[in-house]
Write an enzyme that holds these catalytic residues in place. Structure first.
Site, mmCIF file in Angstrom:
data_model
loop_
_atom_site.group_PDB
_atom_site.id
_atom_site.type_symbol
_atom_site.label_atom_id
_atom_site.label_comp_id
_atom_site.label_asym_id
_atom_site.label_seq_id
_atom_site.Cartn_x
_atom_site.Cartn_y
_atom_site.Cartn_z
ATOM 1 N N ASP A 1 1.391 -11.529 6.414
ATOM 2 C CA ASP A 1 1.895 -10.630 5.367
ATOM 3 C C ASP A 1 3.185 -9.934 5.787
ATOM 4 O O ASP A 1 3.807 -9.255 4.971
ATOM 5 C CB ASP A 1 0.837 -9.588 4.987
ATOM 6 C CG ASP A 1 0.331 -8.803 6.182
ATOM 7 O OD1 ASP A 1 -0.347 -9.406 7.031
ATOM 8 O OD2 ASP A 1 0.610 -7.593 6.282
ATOM 9 N N ASP B 1 -2.917 6.621 2.653
ATOM 10 C CA ASP B 1 -2.412 7.724 1.831
ATOM 11 C C ASP B 1 -1.095 7.380 1.141
ATOM 12 O O ASP B 1 -0.524 8.207 0.429
ATOM 13 C CB ASP B 1 -2.243 8.996 2.668
ATOM 14 C CG ASP B 1 -1.306 8.814 3.864
ATOM 15 O OD1 ASP B 1 -0.619 7.780 3.930
ATOM 16 O OD2 ASP B 1 -1.275 9.712 4.728
ATOM 17 N N GLY B 2 -0.585 6.171 1.377
ATOM 18 C CA GLY B 2 0.660 5.758 0.737
ATOM 19 C C GLY B 2 1.906 6.377 1.338
ATOM 20 O O GLY B 2 2.998 6.194 0.808
ATOM 21 N N ASP C 1 9.397 -5.741 7.971
ATOM 22 C CA ASP C 1 8.383 -4.764 8.386
ATOM 23 C C ASP C 1 8.509 -4.389 9.859
ATOM 24 O O ASP C 1 7.888 -4.996 10.733
ATOM 25 C CB ASP C 1 6.969 -5.273 8.086
ATOM 26 C CG ASP C 1 6.591 -5.084 6.626
ATOM 27 O OD1 ASP C 1 7.248 -4.286 5.947
ATOM 28 O OD2 ASP C 1 5.641 -5.736 6.170
ATOM 29 N N LYS D 1 9.617 2.969 0.944
ATOM 30 C CA LYS D 1 8.455 2.822 1.815
ATOM 31 C C LYS D 1 7.986 4.216 2.209
ATOM 32 O O LYS D 1 8.712 4.963 2.864
ATOM 33 C CB LYS D 1 8.810 2.013 3.060
ATOM 34 C CG LYS D 1 7.616 1.731 3.969
ATOM 35 C CD LYS D 1 8.013 0.798 5.093
ATOM 36 C CE LYS D 1 6.821 0.484 5.998
ATOM 37 N NZ LYS D 1 7.200 -0.450 7.090
ATOM 38 N N GLY E 1 0.790 -1.224 0.000
ATOM 39 C CA GLY E 1 0.000 0.000 0.000
ATOM 40 C C GLY E 1 0.819 1.268 0.000
ATOM 41 O O GLY E 1 0.339 2.330 -0.380
ATOM 42 N N ARG E 2 2.070 1.189 0.431
ATOM 43 C CA ARG E 2 2.942 2.367 0.426
ATOM 44 C C ARG E 2 4.389 1.981 0.132
ATOM 45 O O ARG E 2 5.304 2.726 0.469
ATOM 46 C CB ARG E 2 2.845 3.112 1.752
ATOM 47 C CG ARG E 2 3.134 2.232 2.962
ATOM 48 C CD ARG E 2 3.052 3.023 4.229
ATOM 49 N NE ARG E 2 3.228 2.159 5.388
ATOM 50 C CZ ARG E 2 3.467 2.598 6.598
ATOM 51 N NH1 ARG E 2 3.584 3.889 6.810
ATOM 52 N NH2 ARG E 2 3.595 1.765 7.596
ATOM 53 N N ARG F 1 14.504 0.526 1.780
ATOM 54 C CA ARG F 1 14.931 -0.728 2.380
ATOM 55 C C ARG F 1 15.373 -1.711 1.293
ATOM 56 O O ARG F 1 14.984 -1.572 0.123
ATOM 57 C CB ARG F 1 13.843 -1.319 3.275
ATOM 58 C CG ARG F 1 12.493 -1.536 2.614
ATOM 59 C CD ARG F 1 11.479 -1.946 3.665
ATOM 60 N NE ARG F 1 10.190 -2.269 3.067
ATOM 61 C CZ ARG F 1 9.127 -2.662 3.773
ATOM 62 N NH1 ARG F 1 9.205 -2.759 5.084
ATOM 63 N NH2 ARG F 1 7.992 -2.948 3.181
#
Length: 464
Positions: free
Chosen positions: A227, A100-101, A237, A88, A68-69, A151
């Site tokens: 995920d 909103d990314g 993450d 990211k 999503g971002r 990253r």
């Protein structure tokens, strides 16, 4: 494609990460690099992409998620193979849903610092190359400012990447993805009788070993959704993570995790649960549940063997004996009962002398119940005598595996607050300290201190 940010600026870069992809960290502050790694400029040969995946979040099937971002710029050839570079916080993607990314300065600095801290600790992890910022306001619980962290990893494929195609009954796509992963990252299984079973077994094994490393250093991920699990067994993450301070096996580092699903103690069974979710997704390729079970059965022995090896090293024990399990269990019970600082306990333990308890004072002072500590220390001393342990050699070996410096939440918070006021020196200094976690660094002694009282009120959550 990335969405540009207004007036991007350089915050920090990692020299070890830059070296992995043939870059000079000293040059990353240049305007062109800042533009590329913020998403304001796309390199000539870059073809940005975002990947779809699904996942179980807090044990519940959440359906389609995706990057999503996160926007992958491409990969760079290195002596050890291709390394993907991913932004990211670089704006909206097809998978942004209601987001909103973007990412905020606070969380981007945390991910940047922890990625590199974990690498310096020798724990499998994605890496962080550079973090840039912009004064564009971003709304979370309050109004913050934007940042982008770049990253790196050989691959960002996740357990949820396979779950996505399985739950959509897209077996052709599932097979394409599995074959891609095997060809590029597990080529030794390409000619196996059942390569997909071998893939599941090796990913399960790597996951178990990674979590054993987490437990041994007191790291808590905070949001072990499927995920967020790497197909390469990398820590992936960094959100509401934490390093154990006052030991509590039931500690929950993620304020959002009110049920404690991802507590320190639960990381071990949840890791196994996540591997079962991957096994379920791969089942159409593997064949039978029995074959999948055989692959998943490697988890407990792999975790146990890795943690046992790490604990022997942390206690400076050269050989393995039947009574060692009881010694380890008693140690954790002692830490739990006294809520002793996890990092300081193991670091100060290296100063214990077999025949001279007078040197125990700094270590003993971590415990409320000094007599209970004395009793455990007597058992430990007897174990050291049994293998004729040498104090000096043992201390040196223990200090190579027990870090003095970890990314305590309060250290990150101080650096973040300075950065929010435009001073990035705290980030640079903390990064430099964390890159040498096992060194004494007498000039940086304050970074190894017990957390101040105000740190007890710090909370981290999934919001970033």
């Amino acid at each position: 494609m990335p969405t540009p940010l207004p007036s991007p600026y350089f915050i920090a870069a990692s020299s070890p990460a830059a070296a992995l992809v043939g870059l000079d960290a000293g040059e990353l502050a240049n305007e062109d690099f800042v533009a590329v790694f913020t998403g304001n400029k796309v390199a000539v040969r870059s073809q940005p992409l975002s990947a779809v995946y699904s996942g179980h979040q807090f044990g519940v099937w959440a359906g389609q998620l995706g990057d999503g971002r996160a926007i992958t710029l491409g990969d760079i050839a290195t002596p050890t193979g291709p390394m993907e570079l991913q932004l990211k916080g670089a704006g909206l993607t097809p998978y942004s849903r209601m987001g909103d990314g973007r990412a905020v300065l606070r969380s981007s600095i945390r991910e940047f610092l922890c990625s590199e801290a974990m690498a310096a600790l020798g724990i499998p992890t994605t890496r962080a190359l550079i973090v840039t910022g912009s004064h564009q306001p971003i709304v979370r619980e309050s109004v913050e400012t934007a940042a982008v962290v770049t990253r790196m990893a050989p691959s960002f494929v996740r357990f949820g990447s396979f779950e996505h195609w399985h739950y959509r009954n897209k077996q052709d796509e599932l097979r394409i993805l599995a074959d891609y992963v095997i060809k590029n990252f597990y080529p030794e299984f390409a000619g196996a009788v059942n390569p997909y079973k071998e893939l599941l077994a090796e990913v399960t094994r790597r996951t178990a070993r990674m979590i054993a490393h987490w437990q041994a250093v007191g790291f808590m991920h905070g949001v072990m959704n499927t995920d967020n699990m790497s197909i390469l067994g990398l820590t992936l993450d960094y959100g509401p993570f934490g390093f154990m301070e006052a030991f509590d096996a039931n500690h929950i580092c993620n304020h959002t995790d009110q049920g404690g699903r991802y507590s320190y103690a639960n990381q071990v069974p949840v890791g196994h649960w996540n591997c079962y979710a991957l096994g379920n997704a791969l089942l159409p390729l593997i064949g039978t549940p029995e074959e999948a079970e055989e692959a998943l059965d490697v988890y407990r022995p792999a975790f146990g063997a890795q943690l046992d090896e790490l604990l022997h090293a942390k206690l400076g024990l050269r050989d393995t004996r039947d009574e060692d399990g009881a010694l380890f269990d008693a140690m954790f019970q002692l830490l739990q009962a006294n809520h002793a600082d996890f990092t300081l306990f193991f670091r100060r333990l290296s100063g214990l002398r077999v025949e001279d308890p007078s040197f125990d004072t700094p270590l003993r002072d971590l415990f409320i119940d000094r007599e209970a500590f004395d009793a455990w220390a007597a058992t430990y001393r007897a174990r050291l005598r049994a293998e004729s342990s040498d104090d000096a050699l043992r201390s040196e070996a223990m200090n190579r595996v027990n870090p003095k410096y970890v990314l305590r939440n309060y250290l990150a918070q101080v650096a973040i607050e300075q950065a929010q006021n435009g001073d990035y020196g705290g980030v640079h200094k903390l990064l430099a300290v964390l890159e040498r976690p096992y060194d004494e660094q007498p000039e940086n002694e304050s970074y190894a201190a017990l957390p101040p009282d105000w740190a007890a009120h710090l909370e981290v959550s999934c919001s970033s």
